[in-house]
Structures are given as C-alpha cells and as structure tokens.
Design an enzyme around this catalytic site. Structure first.
Site, PDB file in Angstrom:
ATOM      1  N   LYS A   7       0.847  -1.198   0.000  1.00 18.24           N
ATOM      2  CA  LYS A   7       0.000   0.000   0.000  1.00 18.24           C
ATOM      3  C   LYS A   7       0.884   1.250   0.000  1.00 18.24           C
ATOM      4  O   LYS A   7       1.896   1.296   0.717  1.00 18.24           O
ATOM      5  CB  LYS A   7      -0.904  -0.019   1.238  1.00 18.24           C
ATOM      6  CG  LYS A   7      -1.922   1.112   1.290  1.00 18.24           C
ATOM      7  CD  LYS A   7      -2.824   0.977   2.521  1.00 18.24           C
ATOM      8  CE  LYS A   7      -3.873   2.072   2.598  1.00 18.24           C
ATOM      9  NZ  LYS A   7      -4.726   1.972   3.797  1.00 18.24           N
ATOM     10  N   SER A  61      -9.742   1.925   2.972  1.00 16.20           N
ATOM     11  CA  SER A  61      -8.906   2.689   2.087  1.00 16.20           C
ATOM     12  C   SER A  61      -7.852   1.875   1.331  1.00 16.20           C
ATOM     13  O   SER A  61      -7.290   2.354   0.361  1.00 16.20           O
ATOM     14  CB  SER A  61      -8.186   3.784   2.885  1.00 16.20           C
ATOM     15  OG  SER A  61      -7.293   3.194   3.821  1.00 16.20           O
ATOM     16  N   SER A  79      -9.814  -0.432   7.229  1.00 12.24           N
ATOM     17  CA  SER A  79      -9.270  -0.357   5.866  1.00 12.24           C
ATOM     18  C   SER A  79      -8.578  -1.591   5.326  1.00 12.24           C
ATOM     19  O   SER A  79      -8.198  -1.618   4.158  1.00 12.24           O
ATOM     20  CB  SER A  79      -8.303   0.808   5.766  1.00 12.24           C
ATOM     21  OG  SER A  79      -9.029   1.992   5.614  1.00 12.24           O
TER      22      SER A  79
HETATM   23  N1  GLN Z   1     -13.047   4.272   6.314  1.00 13.53           N
HETATM   24  C1  GLN Z   1     -12.415   4.715   7.513  1.00 13.53           C
HETATM   25  C2  GLN Z   1     -11.985   6.152   7.384  1.00 13.53           C
HETATM   26  O1  GLN Z   1     -12.258   6.741   6.381  1.00 13.53           O
HETATM   27  C3  GLN Z   1     -11.275   3.813   7.875  1.00 13.53           C
HETATM   28  C4  GLN Z   1     -10.067   4.106   7.106  1.00 13.53           C
HETATM   29  C5  GLN Z   1      -8.902   3.284   7.533  1.00 13.53           C
HETATM   30  O2  GLN Z   1      -9.037   2.282   8.220  1.00 13.53           O
HETATM   31  N2  GLN Z   1      -7.729   3.764   7.143  1.00 13.53           N
HETATM   32  O3  GLN Z   1     -11.382   6.721   8.256  1.00 13.53           O
END
Ligand code: GLN
Length: 492
Positions: free
Chosen positions: A79, A154, A178
């Site tokens: 990532k 994400s 995420s």
């Molecule tokens: N969807 C969540 C957010 O927007 C989690 C994102 C994540 O785990 N990096 O913060």
C-alpha cells in the site's frame, strides 16, 4: 492453474523443489498485470526492475539449496502509505506526488530479510481516509468482481490486486477497517493484527492510536506466513508492544471443538443487508456444526463507535497532517505572496476534499471550548466500547460478525454523501477502538455475484485463536477458491 493464481505456500513448494524460478513467477505476475491492470487500476507504481532483481537474488538462494524462508521469491504489493526506500510513496495524495522516502518502513526491512519480491505500490484513499478508494488523487480502482463497483477502502488497491491475481499477497493498513472491509468486498483474506503487534515506523501516520499494518492474502495460511514476517516489537515505534511473537502457523488447526464463539446482537440491525446477514449466519452455523459453541452476546456501546471514530481519527489526523506544509516534503505552491501564503496555498492545492474535511473536523474537536465536549467525550466512549469487548471475552473466545453492512457499492454512489460513506465502517470501527485483532474471510456471495466477508475478532494478542477459527472455516468451505472473471472487454 497459472502461476499467478497460486498461494504463497503453494508457490514456495514449487520454488523449493526448483520446479519454477522466482524470475518466471515475476514474469507470470507481470503478464497478468498486462492483461487486467488497465481495467482494475490497483497500482500507482510498478517496480518490475526491483522485482526482477529481488527474484534473481531469491533464485540464487534456491539454486544453492539454501534453507529459504517461506516468502522468499513471493511477489507482494505494498500500500502506498508504507515508506519504501527509493520508491515513490504518495499516500494517494497530490501533496506527496514526488515524495521518495530515504528509508524503508520496518515492515519493508523485515520483508526484505525474508526475501520477498516487491511488485509495486497500490492505490488508496488519500492518507487512508475513505472506504472506497475513490478519494485517491490519482485514479479509481475497480472491484475485480464487478468493474462498476468500488473495491472498498482505504486499502482498495491492495485488496483488488490480490483478488485480480496481479500480486500473490499484499500489505495494507487498517485504522477503522481499511484492511478488513476491502478484503470482504474483494473476496480475499485480510487481517488487522492487535494494535502494537506490527511496527508503525515508516507507515505514514493517519490516526496514530488506531493505525496498524496487516496482510491481504488468498488464504488463511498465507495470512499466518505474512504475519510471521512482519510482527514484532521495534525500538523505532514506541507503541509497538514487546510481547513474544508466536509462530502464527501454529494457529492453523482445522478444529474448533471446545471454542466459544460470541455473536453480538447489535451487529444484526435492520441496516444490515439481508443477504449478508443470512450468509454470515450460515457461516456461524458451519462453525457450530464443526464443534464450536455459539452464543449470542451484547456489545451495548456499539452504536457509538462511528461517532467516536469520526472524532478521534480526525483529531489525530489534524495533528499528524500538520507536517505537510510545503517546506519539507512533496508539493509546494510556486507563487506564494509570503510564508503564510505558501502554507495556505500548498495545503489548499495539495490536499483533497475529504482530507480537508477531516482536518477541519479534527481541529474543531480539539479546539478550546470544544475539546471536553467532543474529544474527551469520545475518549470516554472509546473506553466503554473497549470495556464491552473485555467483558465479552470473559465469556467467549472469538466474536463473529459481518465485516461490512453491504457488498461493494457502485462507483460514485456515496461520494456526495460523506455520512453514508462513514457508515460503511460501522462493523469494523468498534474493534479498532479496542485495538483488537480481526480478520475478514470470504464466506459467500450475494445474488449479484459480489463477495461477502465474515469478520472474526479476538482478544488482544490472540491472533492464533482468530486464525484457528478462520482456518477451520476455510478448510470446510469453498468460498475462498472462487475467482472473479474480470470483464476485460467493455468497461475501462
Ligand atoms: N473508512 C475509515 C476512514 O475513512 C477507515 C479508514 C482506515 O481504516 N484507514 O477513516
């Protein structure tokens, strides 16, 4: 089966027996990339030269007959929030468009020691803020199961490339879901280890009290192998915990007899897609038929998890993202009137909408007069959420829930409605608050053909128990073997 379709553990056998070479494996992965990547768009940067060099190195070891680690020669995607020395690391943001880290994250150093091969860096929501990967400043990643839908986020790129067989496995990061949510939506295995299990050194910070790195894989065995490689305390990360790291493959036991599985009633709300509810209940019934005891439990503060998360995560983000000021890293506005103007223009132009929204939310929640009402209250709610889990784990070994309330949604469907997007995290944020280990494993499909994930959570540092339940489920079902048929004509 083509080489690119195989798991890391199957490939290791072939590499060890010298049936294949790591270089041939890289070529196979890159042939697959040539075939489908223009449709999936999971990668931001491809590193074929590095991959070939690392593969030759692994091949030399195999040829000499050296005892090689299980991940030697295995192609992995990273990532783009994890610092890779000499390789551009954008975090999906324009503000880091040309940022080339001068050092490796600790997880990268560890992976190099295990001889893995880096295929490339994957697309993500900007600074890991999002649930669909649509907040990337660069491109939209498409879900391999249906190119009109999002891969989750994400870490959507890292999930999509494993699902599309353009990497054998990958690393993502999970702050509020995420890893687990995109794994569920793309039909692969994804695990967030216990907070503190994996060093965050070199993971670009979003919300430091929640961020954790973890693996995406094609099965649970590969997940254990990748955990073995990346876990461990690190002097460079004060929040990494100094506890012994077990050999996680010891958790790969095809037996759940005597284990107690808790099913929290708060997760089965009317907002949960009925096909997902049915599929997850069927998965739990499978575990019961294999000898686990299943009991309904209550986690009464679950309903506060989203509101709490969207105070704490933005508050921490607003502090962490202060460093992108145009002075030290990445993008800088070329025509500022003065220093303050340079900061303002750089940040206005460099950050996307969602990141700006989070910085404003976080700054507000921390500002004088509001800190007690918002930030402190959220911290108290976080403690209550954690106490719910502590009490539950007095009674049960593992908790089973859906990973996501809906399957993958259409690209564009939630972009105009941030609240709707935030609600995607309703099943994953509670465990993030409590720092628990959680895995998502494929457990079925909705009628339209999109995958469903079963989330299994354990007490802190009980990854082996979580893996055992996940492994038993996988060994007795076929969902993880299904592959998407990527429509390479039509949508681009
Ligand atoms: N969807 C969540 C957010 O927007 C989690 C994102 C994540 O785990 N990096 O913060």
């Amino acid at each position: 089966m083509s080489l690119y379709e195989l798991t890391a553990h199957a490939l290791h056998e072939k590499l060890k027996n010298r049936e294949i070479t790591a270089v041939a494996l890289v070529e196979s992965i890159y042939a697959r990339i040539a075939e489908v990547e223009s449709h999936v768009k999971g990668y931001l940067t491809l590193t074929k030269d590095i991959a070939l060099e690392q593969a030759s190195h692994a091949d030399a070891g195999f040829q000499k007959g050296d005892e090689m680690p299980p991940l030697a020669g295995i192609p992995i995607a990273i990532k783009d929030v994890i610092c890779t020395k000499g390789v551009r690391t954008t975090c999906g943001s324009k503000i880091l468009e040309n940022f080339v880290p001068p050092y490796d994250a600790t997880v990268m150093t560890k992976l190099h020691e295990h001889g893995v091969v880096m295929v490339g860096k994957t697309n993500m929501d900007e600074f890991a803020m999002g649930s669909s990967t649509e907040n990337s400043a660069y491109q939209i990643t498409h879900n391999p199961w249906n190119l009109d839908t999002i891969p989750g986020g994400s870490s959507g790129g890292s999930a999509a490339v494993v699902s599309a067989d353009t990497a054998v496995c990958s690393l993502g990061s999970d702050t509020g879901g995420s890893i687990r949510q995109p794994a569920a939506l793309c039909g692969v295995v994804g695990m967030k280890p216990t907070y503190g299990r994996v060093s965050r050194y070199g993971l670009v910070a979003f919300a430091s009290s929640l961020d954790q790195i973890g693996p995406f894989t094609k099965d649970v065995t590969d997940c254990a192998l990748l955990l073995n490689a990346i876990c461990g305390s690190d002097a460079l990360d004060a929040t990494s915990v100094d506890v012994p790291v077990p050999d996680f493959t010891r958790g790969l036991i095809n037996d759940v007899q005597g284990l107690k599985i808790g099913v929290p009633k708060e997760y089965f709300t009317p907002a949960l897609d009925t096909e997902i509810a049915d599929s997850v209940q069927r998965a739990i019934a499978v575990l019961e038929s294999l000898g686990a005891t299943v009991e309904e439990i209550s986690l009464p503060h679950t309903e506060y998890a989203i509101a709490t998360y969207y105070i704490i995560a933005p508050a921490e983000a607003s502090a962490n993202l202060a460093r992108y000021d145009g002075v030290r890293y990445g993008y800088r506005n070329e025509n500022p009137e003065d220093l303050i103007g340079m900061y303002k223009k750089t940040r206005s132009e460099g950050f996307g909408e969602e990141v700006k929204r989070r910085i404003m939310l976080g700054t507000f929640a921390l500002s004088a007069g509001y800190q007690d009402a918002y930030y402190k209250k959220a911290q108290k709610a976080r403690t209550l959420i954690k106490s719910d889990f502590d009490a539950a784990f007095e009674k049960v070994d593992v908790i089973a829930t859906p990973t996501s309330p809906t399957p993958a949604f259409k690209i564009g469907e939630r972009t105009a409605d941030p609240l709707q997007m935030y609600l995607s995290d309703v099943m994953t944020t509670p465990a993030s608050h409590a720092g628990l280990p959680g895995i998502s494993v494929p457990c079925g499909f909705v009628q339209s053909g999109l995958p469903i994930g079963l989330q299994l959570l354990g007490p802190p540092f009980a990854e082996e128990k979580v893996l055992r339940v996940a492994y038993t489920f996988e060994q007795n079902t076929e969902h993880h073997r299904q592959k998407p048929k990527i429509q390479t004509n039509g949508v681009v």
